[in-house]
Design a protein around this motif. Sequence first.
Motif: not given
Length: 129
Positions: A33-34, A100
């Motif tokens: 996600v990051n 997210r």
Amino acid sequence: MTLKSDEIEETLDILRRARSAHIRWRSYAHGLVNGVPVSEDKLPVHHTECAFGRWYYGEGQQRLGDLAIFQDLEGPHEMLHGIYARIHEAVQNGKKGKARRLFEELQAVSRDLVDQLDLLEQQIRRGQL
């Protein structure tokens, strides 16, 4: 089933390793996600193929399969894999906001799973097998 104290400790050790495998797996989803590159072997797999799933459907099932609390782990665990697959798809399609939001959902289900593992550990410690 009654376990001797050394069998209880061995079962608890195996359970802790399974919990750790789940937490590591969750961190891969967080990395994804990051924007952290996640190696191919850490991407979503079928719920029976991850380290936790191999434990659950293998040794866990053999040792603890009769316990209702153990059986209750299956649904959330399978759900986590579905969410992770949706996260992977969202990231691949450039939908980071969606990824997210899905990760927040994954975290909630993961917390429930870890809480259930804690209850299972307590049950094993009390010898309630």
